[in-house]
Design an enzyme around this catalytic site. Structure first.
Site, mmCIF file in Angstrom:
data_model
loop_
_atom_site.group_PDB
_atom_site.id
_atom_site.type_symbol
_atom_site.label_atom_id
_atom_site.label_comp_id
_atom_site.label_asym_id
_atom_site.label_seq_id
_atom_site.Cartn_x
_atom_site.Cartn_y
_atom_site.Cartn_z
ATOM 1 N N ASP A 1 0.843 -1.201 0.000
ATOM 2 C CA ASP A 1 0.000 0.000 0.000
ATOM 3 C C ASP A 1 0.879 1.252 0.000
ATOM 4 O O ASP A 1 2.045 1.200 0.403
ATOM 5 C CB ASP A 1 -0.871 0.032 1.269
ATOM 6 C CG ASP A 1 -1.865 -1.115 1.299
ATOM 7 O OD1 ASP A 1 -2.167 -1.665 0.224
ATOM 8 O OD2 ASP A 1 -2.324 -1.451 2.408
HETATM 9 N N1 URA Z 1 -1.268 -5.930 3.875
HETATM 10 C C1 URA Z 1 -1.764 -4.675 3.897
HETATM 11 O O1 URA Z 1 -2.778 -4.392 4.508
HETATM 12 N N2 URA Z 1 -1.072 -3.733 3.229
HETATM 13 C C2 URA Z 1 0.070 -3.971 2.565
HETATM 14 O O2 URA Z 1 0.662 -3.052 1.985
HETATM 15 C C3 URA Z 1 0.561 -5.296 2.548
HETATM 16 C C4 URA Z 1 -0.138 -6.266 3.209
#
Ligand code: URA
Length: 242
Positions: free
Chosen positions: A103
């Protein structure tokens, strides 16, 4: 393969820079000066020299980045900076892409390569490559979370996750710290797993993929090439609960 592609993949700059280099007469293929960027050469047979030094062709690049917050795990984005924008031209000429997505607000280990096969095998749900995340959550670790995660947890959309391994680093009323190992990569998976037990992930960092650990000496936003040994650690899948 075209000689301009060969030279830019060997670190002699962009196609435009390579064109200039060729024009200057610095490049020979099997002893003949070559000036036309469209000239074809075969990495298995032909010897390419630049200013008399051999330009050994390489096809793949494998990078480990310590992804910072605020950049997108994509090759292009019309509004935001991407992880590829953080690379130097030297690596961009390989046309690499991030293996999977973190993310925008997640930090940590990101593999960037142009090796589609490696990427596929790391992301394939069948391979169960474990990924470990460090997270800070609001509040204490709720009771039974360990067991619930180990069994697989039902997310808000009804999906039941694969078994995951939770390790608690700090368990306090206000804020806790954990390590969570999962073998899939559903959208916002770690955040949604904690939401399902009533907690919010306030900070998330990927620290491991397969047996490859994030090099903590890499400053956020920087990257380096993987060593041969690190590359082999990456491909090893193992049972999280062994
Ligand atoms: N899980 C999440 O919630 N975000 C990420 O970036 C990776 C795994």
């Amino acid at each position: 393969m075209r000689i301009d592609k060969w030279l830019s993949n060997t670190g002699f700059g962009s196609r435009k820079e390579v064109k200039q280099l060729l024009k200057s007469g610095a490049v020979t293929v099997n002893g003949d000066v070559i000036k036309d960027p469209k000239t074809k050469a075969d990495p298995d047979k032909d010897m390419v020299l630049v200013h008399g030094e051999q330009a050994v062709y390489r096809e793949f690049v494998y990078l480990m980045m310590n992804k910072p917050q605020g950049v997108i795990s994509a090759t292009e984005d019309s509004r935001h900076e991407t992880v590829i924008d953080l690379l130097h031209l030297e690596e961009q000429v390989f046309e690499p892409f991030p293996v999977g997505r973190l993310d925008k607000d997640t930090e940590g280990l990101l593999i960037i390569t142009n090796d589609g096969q490696l990427s596929h095998s790391l992301l394939s749900p069948k391979k169960h490559v474990p990924k470990t995340y460090f997270a800070k959550i609001n509040g204490s670790v709720p009771e039974l979370t360990f067991e619930k995660f180990k069994e697989g947890i039902i997310l808000e959309d009804g999906y039941k996750t694969q078994p995951a391994k939770l390790q608690v680093i700090k368990d306090e009323r206000e804020k806790s710290e954990i390590l969570l190992t999962i073998t899939e990569g559903k959208f916002h998976q770690v955040k949604r797993m904690f939401e399902a037990v009533g907690r919010k992930v306030e900070y998330l960092q990927r620290v491991q993929m397969g047996r490859l650990k994030l090099d903590e000496s890499l400053p956020l936003g920087s990257y380096r090439e993987l060593t041969e040994e690190e590359l082999s650690l990456l491909s090893v899948s193992e049972d999280v609960f062994e």
